[in-house]
Write an enzyme that holds these catalytic residues in place. Structure first.
Site, mmCIF file in Angstrom:
data_model
loop_
_atom_site.group_PDB
_atom_site.id
_atom_site.type_symbol
_atom_site.label_atom_id
_atom_site.label_comp_id
_atom_site.label_asym_id
_atom_site.label_seq_id
_atom_site.Cartn_x
_atom_site.Cartn_y
_atom_site.Cartn_z
ATOM 1 N N ASP A 79 -16.438 33.233 56.373
ATOM 2 C CA ASP A 79 -16.992 33.492 57.653
ATOM 3 C C ASP A 79 -15.490 33.930 58.184
ATOM 4 O O ASP A 79 -14.502 34.627 57.627
ATOM 5 C CB ASP A 79 -17.661 32.313 58.286
ATOM 6 C CG ASP A 79 -18.527 33.064 59.579
ATOM 7 O OD1 ASP A 79 -18.137 33.128 60.470
ATOM 8 O OD2 ASP A 79 -19.802 33.201 59.279
ATOM 9 N N ASP A 80 -15.426 33.747 59.408
ATOM 10 C CA ASP A 80 -14.416 34.209 60.502
ATOM 11 C C ASP A 80 -13.199 33.582 60.002
ATOM 12 O O ASP A 80 -13.034 32.665 59.358
ATOM 13 C CB ASP A 80 -14.677 34.101 62.020
ATOM 14 C CG ASP A 80 -14.135 34.909 62.845
ATOM 15 O OD1 ASP A 80 -13.087 35.867 62.383
ATOM 16 O OD2 ASP A 80 -14.255 34.857 64.288
ATOM 17 N N LYS A 156 -21.580 39.628 56.370
ATOM 18 C CA LYS A 156 -21.905 39.289 57.384
ATOM 19 C C LYS A 156 -21.394 39.961 58.814
ATOM 20 O O LYS A 156 -20.419 40.149 58.752
ATOM 21 C CB LYS A 156 -21.860 37.493 57.663
ATOM 22 C CG LYS A 156 -22.611 37.148 59.121
ATOM 23 C CD LYS A 156 -22.185 35.760 59.172
ATOM 24 C CE LYS A 156 -22.286 35.015 60.814
ATOM 25 N NZ LYS A 156 -22.298 33.606 60.556
ATOM 26 N N ASP A 158 -20.969 40.381 62.548
ATOM 27 C CA ASP A 158 -20.963 39.685 63.873
ATOM 28 C C ASP A 158 -20.994 40.717 64.830
ATOM 29 O O ASP A 158 -20.609 41.840 64.616
ATOM 30 C CB ASP A 158 -19.973 38.487 63.802
ATOM 31 C CG ASP A 158 -20.417 37.306 64.701
ATOM 32 O OD1 ASP A 158 -21.723 37.557 65.415
ATOM 33 O OD2 ASP A 158 -19.931 36.304 64.495
ATOM 34 N N SER A 190 -25.987 40.279 62.666
ATOM 35 C CA SER A 190 -26.157 39.142 63.878
ATOM 36 C C SER A 190 -26.665 39.955 65.129
ATOM 37 O O SER A 190 -26.678 39.366 66.176
ATOM 38 C CB SER A 190 -24.695 38.505 64.214
ATOM 39 O OG SER A 190 -24.074 37.942 63.096
ATOM 40 N N ARG A 215 -29.512 37.268 62.023
ATOM 41 C CA ARG A 215 -29.621 36.118 63.107
ATOM 42 C C ARG A 215 -30.220 36.376 64.321
ATOM 43 O O ARG A 215 -29.554 37.387 65.114
ATOM 44 C CB ARG A 215 -28.042 35.752 63.212
ATOM 45 C CG ARG A 215 -27.459 35.162 61.982
ATOM 46 C CD ARG A 215 -27.770 33.591 61.937
ATOM 47 N NE ARG A 215 -27.614 33.023 63.212
ATOM 48 C CZ ARG A 215 -26.605 32.523 63.589
ATOM 49 N NH1 ARG A 215 -25.306 32.706 62.990
ATOM 50 N NH2 ARG A 215 -26.389 32.058 64.959
ATOM 51 N N ASP A 219 -25.921 29.916 67.370
ATOM 52 C CA ASP A 219 -25.294 29.342 65.938
ATOM 53 C C ASP A 219 -25.649 27.693 66.166
ATOM 54 O O ASP A 219 -25.908 27.230 66.930
ATOM 55 C CB ASP A 219 -23.880 29.153 66.484
ATOM 56 C CG ASP A 219 -23.200 30.364 65.923
ATOM 57 O OD1 ASP A 219 -23.689 31.587 65.709
ATOM 58 O OD2 ASP A 219 -21.736 30.465 66.202
#
Ligand SMILES: *[C@@H]1O[C@H](CO)[C@@H](O)[C@H](O)[C@H]1NC(C)=O
Ligand SMILES: *[C@@H]1O[C@H](CO)[C@@H](O)[C@H](O)[C@H]1NC(C)=O
Length: 432
Positions: A79-80, A156, A158, A190, A215, A219
């Site tokens: 992830d980030d 993913k 975002d 997202s 998404r 979160d």
């Protein structure tokens, strides 16, 4: 009966226009760093938990050695906070050199060698949510090509630090750019979560054409109230969300927090059951090196996974909200099978819920019932027979229901396939 008919129609009208990359015909399964490890970059003081290549290698080892991969948990997703604060001389993203000294291509190789797939994270905007370099409209082609060159399998994307106009351009542009690389890269958007998750701002037809999953909502956190808030939002909006899902295109209520700190065993079974009903991606965010055997048993439940992974890919629905605090959820499965979940919002004691399959809109017949978490057959049940299920506070009872005995003979084997060889038949069930 009217209800069952309505659902058949829904199943048939699942839109046929889907992102054409052939990926994720069933909801993706794997592991994603964010909820448990966030933006922990302090490898000096917290080497076991910081975002580094060592963390992803550890989790790849666990997925491949502890029986997860064989059950379908194949994605290892970064992830980030993986990137260096600066792009390289050619304007390409690069991994933080201290925390990923071998680089992402090397990590991808390590993960592929174990029969797993690597996911990475980017952000449509000037910066990621954690303040790392984002992907502005000008960078989309370069970044898609970088991920493909690194042999990444999923992105993913975002949406921090961009506005609605930029997102409207950027999310479809990244879909095109990924396709143009020639490498099949699953695409998680997202976007809807940044636009409130509902029409008219969100166009689910379009999302299904450009993304494999998305998404819709905020979160998840490591708490029961977070799981409940998310589940409530998805089921309260099921008339909009349920038809959007199908093979290759999934609503994503966010990670499984089973195995962390916030959920009891009852609540862990509830998250697993409701995520299976929702045809949700099953990305665990936990520590597979130290996970308890109780949490592992829930996450590795073969029938719950089989329900989640049903090839027909029809998302389930909430059927009933009772004044007693009991809710009933239902998902149609292939081979005329189905799943039911009885869920209790109560906080007092196990609740004895009296109903019948006929009251839950099942058509005439005798059904074979398998209790998913008790891991046992409950014997044949006629649609008209009243029964009681005892549902614990914040817990579930989940049933896998085979086609009625008088239905098509050649469709009766799916339950066997799901159950595996270790399970024995018993018929000392719950019937009154
Ligand atoms: C790109 O899109 C085309 C047309 O939709 C599709 O046939 C092809 O498989 C896609 N390629 C990749 C790598 O996703
Ligand atoms: C939603 O997207 C689809 C496919 O891109 C498009 O045909 C349709 O017109 C859009 N709907 C709205 C309300 O914008």
């Amino acid at each position: 009966m009217g209800f069952a008919v309505a659902f058949c129609v829904l199943a048939i009208t699942v839109p046929i226009f889907t992102l054409d990359n052939g990926l994720m015909r069933t909801p993706p399964m794997g592991w994603l760093a964010w909820e448990r490890y966030r933006c922990d970059i302090d490898c000096q003081n917290d080497p076991k938990n910081c975002i580094s290549e060592a963390l992803f290698r550890d989790m790849a080892d666990r997925l491949s050695e502890d029986g997860w991969r064989e059950l379908g948990y194949v994605y290892i997703n970064i992830d980030d906070c993986w990137a260096s604060m600066d792009r390289d001389a050619n304007g390409r993203l690069q991994a933080d050199p201290k925390r990923f000294p071998s680089g992402i291509p090397h990590l991808a190789q390590y993960i592929h060698d174990r029969g797993l797939k690597l996911g990475i994270y980017g952000d449509m905007g000037t910066h990621t949510c954690g303040g790392y370099p984002g992907t502005t409209l000008d960078d989309i082609t370069t970044d898609a090509q970088t991920f493909a060159d690194w042999e990444v399998d999923m992105l993913k994307f975002d949406g921090c630090y961009s506005n609605a106009k930029e997102q409207e351009k950027g999310y479809p542009a990244m879909s095109k750019a990924l396709n143009a690389t020639g490498r099949p890269i699953a695409y998680s958007c997202s976007w809807p979560a940044y636009q409130g998750g509902l029409p008219p701002k969100v166009n689910y037809t379009q999302l299904g054409e450009i993304c494999n999953l998305w998404r819709n909502y905020g979160d998840i956190q490591d708490s029961w109230s977070s799981v409940l808030t998310i589940a409530d939002w998805f089921f309260n909006n099921q008339d909009i969300l349920q038809p959007a899902a199908g093979p290759g295109r999934w609503n994503d209520p966010d990670m499984l927090v089973v195995g962390d700190f916030g959920l009891s065993m009852e609540q862990s079974r509830s998250q697993m059951a409701l995520w299976a009903i929702m045809a949700a991606p099953l990305f665990m965010s936990n520590d597979l090196r130290t996970i308890s055997s109780g949490a592992r048993t829930i996450l590795q439940n073969r029938v719950a996974i089989g329900i989640n992974q049903d090839p027909m890919g029809v998302q389930g629905r909430r059927l009933l909200v009772e004044k007693s605090g009991i809710e009933v959820f239902w998902r149609p499965l292939s081979d005329k099978a189905s799943a039911l979940v009885f869920f209790s919002r109560r906080t007092d004691m196990p609740y004895r819920y009296l109903t019948s399959l006929a009251k839950l809109h099942y058509t005439h017949g005798t059904y074979q019932i398998y209790d998913v978490f008790a891991e046992r057959e409950l014997g044949p049940l006629k649609d008209s027979t009243d029964f009681v299920v005892s549902v614990n506070p914040t817990g579930v009872v989940m049933w896998y229901i085979s086609a009625p005995a008088d239905a098509d003979q050649n469709s009766a084997h799916m339950g066997e396939k799901l159950r595996g060889p270790a399970l024995h038949r018993k018929s000392d069930g719950i019937l009154l």
